[in-house]
Design a protein around this motif. Structure first.
Motif, PDB file in Angstrom:
ATOM      1  N   LEU A  89       7.459 -11.824   5.099  1.00 56.47           N
ATOM      2  CA  LEU A  89       8.239 -11.072   3.685  1.00 56.47           C
ATOM      3  C   LEU A  89       7.312  -9.904   3.292  1.00 56.47           C
ATOM      4  O   LEU A  89       7.818  -8.985   2.985  1.00 56.47           O
ATOM      5  CB  LEU A  89       8.283 -12.244   2.731  1.00 56.47           C
ATOM      6  N   THR A  90       5.810 -10.212   3.334  1.00 63.46           N
ATOM      7  CA  THR A  90       5.028  -9.197   2.702  1.00 63.46           C
ATOM      8  C   THR A  90       4.926  -7.830   3.798  1.00 63.46           C
ATOM      9  O   THR A  90       4.921  -6.827   3.224  1.00 63.46           O
ATOM     10  CB  THR A  90       3.658  -9.613   2.802  1.00 63.46           C
ATOM     11  N   ALA A  91       5.136  -8.119   5.060  1.00 61.56           N
ATOM     12  CA  ALA A  91       5.222  -7.053   5.968  1.00 61.56           C
ATOM     13  C   ALA A  91       6.871  -6.401   5.781  1.00 61.56           C
ATOM     14  O   ALA A  91       6.689  -5.269   5.987  1.00 61.56           O
ATOM     15  CB  ALA A  91       5.015  -7.686   7.477  1.00 61.56           C
ATOM     16  N   GLN A  92       7.613  -7.053   5.583  1.00 62.52           N
ATOM     17  CA  GLN A  92       9.041  -6.445   5.576  1.00 62.52           C
ATOM     18  C   GLN A  92       8.920  -5.667   4.151  1.00 62.52           C
ATOM     19  O   GLN A  92       9.496  -4.681   4.109  1.00 62.52           O
ATOM     20  CB  GLN A  92      10.017  -7.558   5.402  1.00 62.52           C
ATOM     21  N   TRP A  93       8.370  -6.270   3.067  1.00 66.72           N
ATOM     22  CA  TRP A  93       8.278  -5.547   1.794  1.00 66.72           C
ATOM     23  C   TRP A  93       7.503  -4.188   2.127  1.00 66.72           C
ATOM     24  O   TRP A  93       7.772  -3.237   1.420  1.00 66.72           O
ATOM     25  CB  TRP A  93       7.636  -6.447   0.773  1.00 66.72           C
ATOM     26  N   ALA A  98       8.132  -1.442  -0.730  1.00 68.00           N
ATOM     27  CA  ALA A  98       6.917  -1.244  -1.433  1.00 68.00           C
ATOM     28  C   ALA A  98       6.621   0.472  -1.950  1.00 68.00           C
ATOM     29  O   ALA A  98       6.974   1.286  -0.993  1.00 68.00           O
ATOM     30  CB  ALA A  98       5.730  -1.476  -0.698  1.00 68.00           C
ATOM     31  N   SER A  99       6.394   0.721  -3.037  1.00 64.08           N
ATOM     32  CA  SER A  99       6.112   2.168  -3.367  1.00 64.08           C
ATOM     33  C   SER A  99       4.584   2.488  -3.107  1.00 64.08           C
ATOM     34  O   SER A  99       4.013   1.486  -2.700  1.00 64.08           O
ATOM     35  CB  SER A  99       6.106   2.197  -4.873  1.00 64.08           C
ATOM     36  N   GLU A 100       4.179   3.651  -2.825  1.00 61.01           N
ATOM     37  CA  GLU A 100       2.931   4.266  -2.773  1.00 61.01           C
ATOM     38  C   GLU A 100       1.871   3.550  -3.742  1.00 61.01           C
ATOM     39  O   GLU A 100       0.806   2.824  -3.113  1.00 61.01           O
ATOM     40  CB  GLU A 100       2.683   5.762  -2.949  1.00 61.01           C
ATOM     41  N   ALA A 101       2.276   3.414  -5.084  1.00 66.30           N
ATOM     42  CA  ALA A 101       1.227   2.749  -5.871  1.00 66.30           C
ATOM     43  C   ALA A 101       1.303   1.446  -5.705  1.00 66.30           C
ATOM     44  O   ALA A 101       0.069   0.810  -5.760  1.00 66.30           O
ATOM     45  CB  ALA A 101       1.854   2.914  -7.246  1.00 66.30           C
ATOM     46  N   GLU A 102       2.125   0.717  -5.201  1.00 65.60           N
ATOM     47  CA  GLU A 102       2.115  -0.720  -5.161  1.00 65.60           C
ATOM     48  C   GLU A 102       1.282  -0.963  -3.610  1.00 65.60           C
ATOM     49  O   GLU A 102       0.366  -1.723  -3.755  1.00 65.60           O
ATOM     50  CB  GLU A 102       3.490  -1.413  -4.977  1.00 65.60           C
ATOM     51  N   LEU A 103       1.400  -0.134  -2.782  1.00 68.57           N
ATOM     52  CA  LEU A 103       0.598  -0.418  -1.496  1.00 68.57           C
ATOM     53  C   LEU A 103      -0.817  -0.113  -1.857  1.00 68.57           C
ATOM     54  O   LEU A 103      -1.682  -0.873  -1.473  1.00 68.57           O
ATOM     55  CB  LEU A 103       1.265   0.400  -0.451  1.00 68.57           C
ATOM     56  N   ASP A 104      -1.075   0.949  -2.760  1.00 69.35           N
ATOM     57  CA  ASP A 104      -2.439   1.142  -3.017  1.00 69.35           C
ATOM     58  C   ASP A 104      -2.900  -0.164  -3.687  1.00 69.35           C
ATOM     59  O   ASP A 104      -4.204  -0.150  -3.597  1.00 69.35           O
ATOM     60  CB  ASP A 104      -2.440   2.544  -3.978  1.00 69.35           C
ATOM     61  N   ALA A 105      -2.239  -0.671  -4.633  1.00 70.83           N
ATOM     62  CA  ALA A 105      -2.863  -1.758  -5.393  1.00 70.83           C
ATOM     63  C   ALA A 105      -3.150  -3.111  -4.260  1.00 70.83           C
ATOM     64  O   ALA A 105      -3.972  -3.707  -4.736  1.00 70.83           O
ATOM     65  CB  ALA A 105      -1.705  -2.159  -6.257  1.00 70.83           C
ATOM     66  N   VAL A 106      -2.565  -2.928  -3.305  1.00 74.14           N
ATOM     67  CA  VAL A 106      -2.705  -4.452  -2.589  1.00 74.14           C
ATOM     68  C   VAL A 106      -3.482  -4.079  -1.223  1.00 74.14           C
ATOM     69  O   VAL A 106      -3.928  -5.132  -0.398  1.00 74.14           O
ATOM     70  CB  VAL A 106      -1.199  -5.228  -2.355  1.00 74.14           C
TER      71      VAL A 106
END
Length: 140
Positions: A89-93, A98-106
């Motif tokens: 599910l994380t890979a799909q998200w 996922a936004s750039e900011a969300e990806l940067d956060a995790v």
């Protein structure tokens, strides 16, 4: 009143407190007398106070300990299966929502956790295959 079990196990973080259940009194009130504490991880059974455990009590506690360990093991495995689903599910998200900011956060934390997991899994698989691979090479 329905028949109550003779023993009650109050689950705690690392085991349980064991109580003897009784309704043998005038008011037929439920009385629970603590008789022992059990540690699931190391199997230690410590009688409560000056109570001496009978063989029957020790047997009931040993049976509970075996059953509890089986339940916890099954839960661990179910948690791993759930983790696999979460990774998918994380890979799909990450791919679709996922936004750039969300990806940067995790991203860094996820990559480190996945690298750590991969390292452990590869090492453990090599350990399991090692004796079989060596046996195959020597013609055994």
């Amino acid at each position: 009143m329905t028949d109550l079990p003779e023993f009650y196990f109050r689950v705690r973080e690392n085991g349980a407190a064991v109580f003897r259940v009784s309704t043998d009194n005038r008011q037929r009130r439920i009385e629970m007398t603590e008789i022992a504490v059990v540690n699931v991880k190391n199997g230690n059974v410590r009688p409560h106070g000056d109570h001496e455990l009978s063989e029957a009590e020790e047997r009931v506690i040993a049976d509970w300990l075996e059953a509890r360990r089986a339940v916890l093991s099954a839960r661990d495995l179910e948690d791993i299966h759930r983790t696999i689903d979460h990774l998918n599910l994380t890979a799909q998200w990450a791919q679709s929502r996922a936004s750039e900011a969300e990806l940067d956060a995790v991203t860094d934390r996820l990559l480190l956790a996945m690298h750590d997991l991969r390292t452990v899994l590869v090492r453990r698989k090599a350990d399991r295959l090692g004796p079989r691979a060596e046996a195959g090479q020597t013609g055994e």
